[in-house]
Design an enzyme around this catalytic site. Structure first.
Site, short mmCIF file in Angstrom:
data_model
loop_
_atom_site.label_atom_id
_atom_site.label_comp_id
_atom_site.label_asym_id
_atom_site.label_seq_id
_atom_site.Cartn_x
_atom_site.Cartn_y
_atom_site.Cartn_z
N GLU A 279 0.83 -1.21 0.00
CA GLU A 279 0.00 0.00 0.00
C GLU A 279 0.86 1.26 0.00
OE1 GLU A 279 -2.10 -0.44 3.69
OE2 GLU A 279 -3.26 -2.17 3.02
N CYS A 349 -0.72 33.17 11.85
CA CYS A 349 -0.44 33.72 13.18
C CYS A 349 -0.13 32.62 14.19
CB CYS A 349 -1.64 34.54 13.64
SG CYS A 349 -2.10 35.73 12.40
N TYR A 377 1.42 14.01 1.04
CA TYR A 377 0.98 14.62 2.29
C TYR A 377 1.20 16.14 2.29
CZ TYR A 377 1.07 9.70 3.47
OH TYR A 377 0.87 8.34 3.44
N1 LLP Z 1 -1.48 1.97 4.45
C1 LLP Z 1 -1.92 2.42 5.64
C2 LLP Z 1 -2.83 1.59 6.42
C3 LLP Z 1 -1.51 3.67 6.12
O1 LLP Z 1 -1.94 4.10 7.30
C4 LLP Z 1 -0.62 4.47 5.33
C5 LLP Z 1 -0.18 5.78 5.79
C6 LLP Z 1 -0.21 3.96 4.08
C7 LLP Z 1 -0.65 2.71 3.68
C8 LLP Z 1 0.70 4.73 3.17
O2 LLP Z 1 1.95 4.91 3.78
P1 LLP Z 1 3.17 5.57 2.97
O3 LLP Z 1 3.60 4.61 1.93
O4 LLP Z 1 2.70 6.86 2.39
O5 LLP Z 1 4.21 5.77 4.02
N2 LLP Z 1 1.24 12.47 7.10
C9 LLP Z 1 2.46 11.74 7.36
C10 LLP Z 1 2.39 10.31 6.91
C11 LLP Z 1 1.21 9.56 7.52
C12 LLP Z 1 1.09 8.16 7.02
C13 LLP Z 1 -0.20 7.57 7.46
N3 LLP Z 1 -0.46 6.25 6.94
C14 LLP Z 1 3.62 12.48 6.71
O6 LLP Z 1 3.40 13.53 6.09
O7 LLP Z 1 4.76 12.09 6.85
#
Ligand code: LLP
Length: 423
Positions: A279, A349, A377
């Protein structure tokens, strides 16, 4: 500085593929998100080549960047989707996703979201608690269907990343304690509304080494053996997302470095009938996007210098929330201008409204800056705080480009608000 091949410097100007970013900022204003289609495709191909000839499905983690154009691009390339809300379900369907390639993750699925996903006929619900399992079984029965389920187990491994984005430890809210999983699978097997199809974990995000995945895999394989002994056969094994990208000097592994040992482990245990699902979110889109912002004011003091820009924490929340590092580069680097050390801050602010700290840059007011690695993100976590319209988004393909989301107008921000009558 990140050398991003799809954002080259030509004739002294940073480009997205063949287009000067100065032109896009002139046309659409700033702050502006710009994505490279070639970069999206290249990131996809890294995964696609790593699973070539295998029984595998790459489900793009929609939350990283959920613009319909991005979703459609991945749909065309053959991706499945990992969603976490009814909203994301609607988006991926609008972008043309096949329901049979959608997995639904998340700890707090609401009734209406479950109903929509059951009605659509998605591939799998990644269930995160006993209570959710019961709700899902009841709703499926009510609707006269069987819900395909996978339990998201918490393998209690340390992904060694920022605590806010580490999800595979016992203390995190995510998943089902792996010790409790066999009993819950046995329970699920007795529920007529459910069809057990897989097992799932997701241990965190921006992971830059393989070993935490392999630790989790070992635990999942032991669980799969235990389930088989109970007569429970699975069809897939979902290892979640989380592979990191290079923001500054990280050297994250290629997807093949993760997948090769996974396929080898499955083969060694006679489990190669299992479909592997991943994912990935960030690693498919993160380095495919930049955020353009213009310097409004330069402000000097004894202790700090500030470049106050027109983007803010509402546009890119990662620095404020995780102290995340994004490289910042002038779109048209100056020569002959004094270099100073600046904090790049927005107009909001709050002292937490910064995008970068202590950057040595030759700046003048009016300069255009690119905040790099902002494809994941970035826009998807943006808000309208301080009644700031969210940025526009542009997709570039070679010398062509499309506005894939116009800048919001101020009026749109309060269009749905109502002033009650005076009593
Ligand atoms: N699958 C699940 C169940 C997840 O919770 C997430 C991300 C992904 C896949 C995708 O993960 P990735 O490959 O993008 O690492 N906002 C944070 C990252 C939060 C990730 C949340 N879950 C940031 O900007 O670093």
């Amino acid at each position: 500085m990140t050398a991003a091949p799809h954002f080259p410097i030509r004739d002294g100007i940073l480009h997205a593929e063949n287009l000067p970013l100065t032109d896009l900022a002139d046309q659409y204003g700033s702050p502006l998100y710009v994505y490279s289609r070639a970069a999206l495709q290249e990131a996809w191909r890294r995964y696609d080549s790593a699973v070539a000839g295998r029984n595998a499905l790459i489900c793009y983690g929609v939350k990283a960047n959920s613009n319909l154009a991005v979703l459609h691009e991945f749909q065309q390339l053959g991706a499945g989707f990992d969603i976490v809300s009814g909203g994301e379900l609607a988006r991926v369907l609008a972008a043309g996703a096949a329901p049979g390639r959608i997995v639904f993750s998340g700890v707090g699925k609401q009734g209406w979201e479950i109903r929509k996903a059951l009605a659509a006929g998605i591939k799998c619900f990644n269930v995160e608690s006993a209570a959710e399992l019961e709700r899902l079984a009841d709703m499926a029965q009510e609707m006269g269907v069987r819900a395909p389920v996978s339990l998201r187990v918490n393998p209690d491994v340390d992904a060694r990343t920022h605590p806010y984005i580490s999800t595979g430890l016992k203390e995190n809210k995510f998943g089902i304690d792996i010790q409790q999983a066999p009993a819950l699978y046995r329970q699920a097997q007795q529920m007529s509304g459910l069809e057990i199809v897989g097992v799932d974990c997701h241990i965190g995000s921006q992971i830059t080494e393989i070993s935490p995945y392999l630790d989790a895999l070992d635990k999942l394989l032991a669980l799969i053996d235990a389930l088989a002994a109970d007569g429970i056969q699975l069809r897939h094994l979902d290892l979640g997302g989380g592979l990191g990208i290079r923001y500054t000097d990280e050297t994250p592994p290629h997807p093949a470095e993760l997948l090769n040992p996974v396929f080898a482990a499955l083969q060694a245990r006679g489990l190669d009938h299992l479909q592997i699902i991943l994912e990935p979110g960030r690693s498919l889109v993160g380095n495919a996007g930049v955020l353009l912002t213009r310097v409004e004011y330069l402000k000097y003091s004894d202790v700090r210098n500030f470049a106050i820009v027109d983007a803010a924490m509402n546009d890119l929340m990662r620095p404020a929330l995780y102290q995340a590092w994004h490289d910042v580069v002038p779109v048209q680097p100056r020569t002959g201008t004094r270099t100073d050390t600046y904090d790049i801050v927005g107009p909001i602010c709050e002292s937490g409204d910064w995008l970068a700290k202590d950057r040595e840059l030759p700046l003048e007011q009016g300069d255009l800056l690119a905040i790099l690695s902002a494809g994941a993100y970035g826009f998807s976590m943006s808000s309208q705080y301080n009644t700031r319209p969210r940025a526009a988004e542009v997709l570039v393909d070679g010398s062509q480009h499309w506005l894939i989301r116009p800048r919001e107008t101020v009026q749109e921000l309060y269009a749905h608000e109502r002033i009650p009558p005076r009593t």
